[in-house]
Design an enzyme around this catalytic site. Structure first.
Site, PDB file in Angstrom:
ATOM      1  N   ASN A 100       2.367   1.566   4.462  1.00 41.19           N
ATOM      2  CA  ASN A 100       2.620   0.317   5.184  1.00 41.19           C
ATOM      3  C   ASN A 100       2.288   0.416   6.674  1.00 41.19           C
ATOM      4  O   ASN A 100       2.952  -0.164   7.516  1.00 41.19           O
ATOM      5  CB  ASN A 100       4.060  -0.161   4.967  1.00 41.19           C
ATOM      6  CG  ASN A 100       4.301  -1.590   5.404  1.00 41.19           C
ATOM      7  OD1 ASN A 100       5.328  -1.879   6.004  1.00 41.19           O
ATOM      8  ND2 ASN A 100       3.389  -2.501   5.134  1.00 41.19           N
TER       9      ASN A 100
ATOM     10  N   ASP B 268      -8.137   3.452   1.411  1.00 38.61           N
ATOM     11  CA  ASP B 268      -7.219   3.790   2.492  1.00 38.61           C
ATOM     12  C   ASP B 268      -8.037   4.295   3.683  1.00 38.61           C
ATOM     13  O   ASP B 268      -8.665   5.343   3.603  1.00 38.61           O
ATOM     14  CB  ASP B 268      -6.243   4.862   2.030  1.00 38.61           C
ATOM     15  CG  ASP B 268      -5.112   5.091   3.004  1.00 38.61           C
ATOM     16  OD1 ASP B 268      -5.171   4.581   4.146  1.00 38.61           O
ATOM     17  OD2 ASP B 268      -4.156   5.791   2.623  1.00 38.61           O
TER      18      ASP B 268
ATOM     19  N   CYS C 227      -1.451   0.700   7.441  1.00 36.26           N
ATOM     20  CA  CYS C 227      -2.874   0.315   7.545  1.00 36.26           C
ATOM     21  C   CYS C 227      -3.185  -0.901   6.688  1.00 36.26           C
ATOM     22  O   CYS C 227      -3.215  -2.029   7.175  1.00 36.26           O
ATOM     23  CB  CYS C 227      -3.794   1.466   7.127  1.00 36.26           C
ATOM     24  SG  CYS C 227      -3.721   2.947   8.152  1.00 36.26           S
ATOM     25  N   ARG C 228      -3.432  -0.681   5.403  1.00 38.05           N
ATOM     26  CA  ARG C 228      -3.950  -1.739   4.532  1.00 38.05           C
ATOM     27  C   ARG C 228      -2.994  -2.910   4.335  1.00 38.05           C
ATOM     28  O   ARG C 228      -3.376  -4.065   4.544  1.00 38.05           O
ATOM     29  CB  ARG C 228      -4.323  -1.170   3.156  1.00 38.05           C
ATOM     30  CG  ARG C 228      -5.470  -0.209   3.204  1.00 38.05           C
ATOM     31  CD  ARG C 228      -5.657   0.469   1.880  1.00 38.05           C
ATOM     32  NE  ARG C 228      -4.534   1.380   1.617  1.00 38.05           N
ATOM     33  CZ  ARG C 228      -4.359   2.039   0.482  1.00 38.05           C
ATOM     34  NH1 ARG C 228      -5.205   1.879  -0.510  1.00 38.05           N
ATOM     35  NH2 ARG C 228      -3.331   2.856   0.325  1.00 38.05           N
ATOM     36  N   SER C 229      -1.772  -2.642   3.901  1.00 41.52           N
ATOM     37  CA  SER C 229      -0.879  -3.765   3.594  1.00 41.52           C
ATOM     38  C   SER C 229      -0.479  -4.568   4.827  1.00 41.52           C
ATOM     39  O   SER C 229      -0.434  -5.799   4.744  1.00 41.52           O
ATOM     40  CB  SER C 229       0.347  -3.308   2.789  1.00 41.52           C
ATOM     41  OG  SER C 229       1.118  -2.375   3.490  1.00 41.52           O
TER      42      SER C 229
ATOM     43  N   CYS D  66       0.867  -1.186   0.000  1.00 39.01           N
ATOM     44  CA  CYS D  66       0.000   0.000   0.000  1.00 39.01           C
ATOM     45  C   CYS D  66       0.898   1.228   0.000  1.00 39.01           C
ATOM     46  O   CYS D  66       2.070   1.145  -0.377  1.00 39.01           O
ATOM     47  CB  CYS D  66      -0.980  -0.021   1.177  1.00 39.01           C
ATOM     48  SG  CYS D  66      -0.258   0.237   2.813  1.00 39.01           S
TER      49      CYS D  66
END
Length: 187
Positions: free
Chosen positions: A31, A149, A33-35, A28
């Site tokens: 690095n 995001d 939150c999402r990934s 993402c």
């Protein structure tokens, strides 16, 4: 042109090294939150499927401003609510050398997908690398949807992202089972 649906999405690429583990990197922007959420969920689902020794998962961001930071607190809390542990995560920036090392790169959105592909073109990556850089929403059967995001959003935003990741990773684990199972029989 509309994004590829899960039914028409190409199969996962074969392992670069059939005798080693399959390597997946979730990517993402920062690095935090999402990934890292994707990394934690994929690891847990791989363990539940008994594939944790055959698939290595990590994550990174295309940006550098959070390097060394822990996972975003709301992301970590959302993971904890569903029984996951993201406490050990520290943000990293994607390194171009990984293009030749990983088997699959899962970009969380089209912007990061474009960044990874541009990096691969700029770095003159190994042949076949472009087909290894994929949009999570395509591979995961989410009709090519970006994983939004949630940074700065509400707990509900983080919960929606986690639900997308859990749903999509179930499909990816099924595909990985086919890929690493096939690789195991070739050893």
């Amino acid at each position: 042109m509309p994004p590829e649906s899960a039914a028409t999405s190409p199969p996962l690429p074969p392992p670069r090294n059939p005798s080693g583990p399959y390597r997946v990197c979730c990517v993402c922007l920062g690095n935090i939150c999402r990934s890292p959420m994707a990394e934690v969920v994929l690891r847990a689902q791989l363990a539940a499927a008994g594939l944790q020794d055959r698939v290595i998962v990590d994550s990174a961001g295309t940006g550098d401003w959070h390097v060394g930071d822990p996972m975003n607190a709301p992301a970590r809390r959302q993971l904890e609510r569903r029984g996951y542990d993201g406490a050990a995560h520290r943000a990293r920036q994607f390194d171009a050398s990984w293009l030749a090392e990983r088997d699959l790169f899962l970009a969380m959105d089209n912007s990061n997908l474009a960044n990874l592909r541009a990096l691969a073109r700029q770095d003159d990556a190994a042949p076949g690398t472009m087909r290894r850089i994929r949009l999570f929403g395509e591979v995961a059967g989410l009709d090519g949807a970006d994983v939004p995001d949630p940074w700065g959003g509400s707990p509900a935003d983080f919960a929606r992202v986690l639900t997308m990741l859990e749903t999509g990773m179930a499909r990816i684990v099924s595909q990985l089972r086919d890929v690493v199972g096939a690789a195991a029989t070739e050893r």
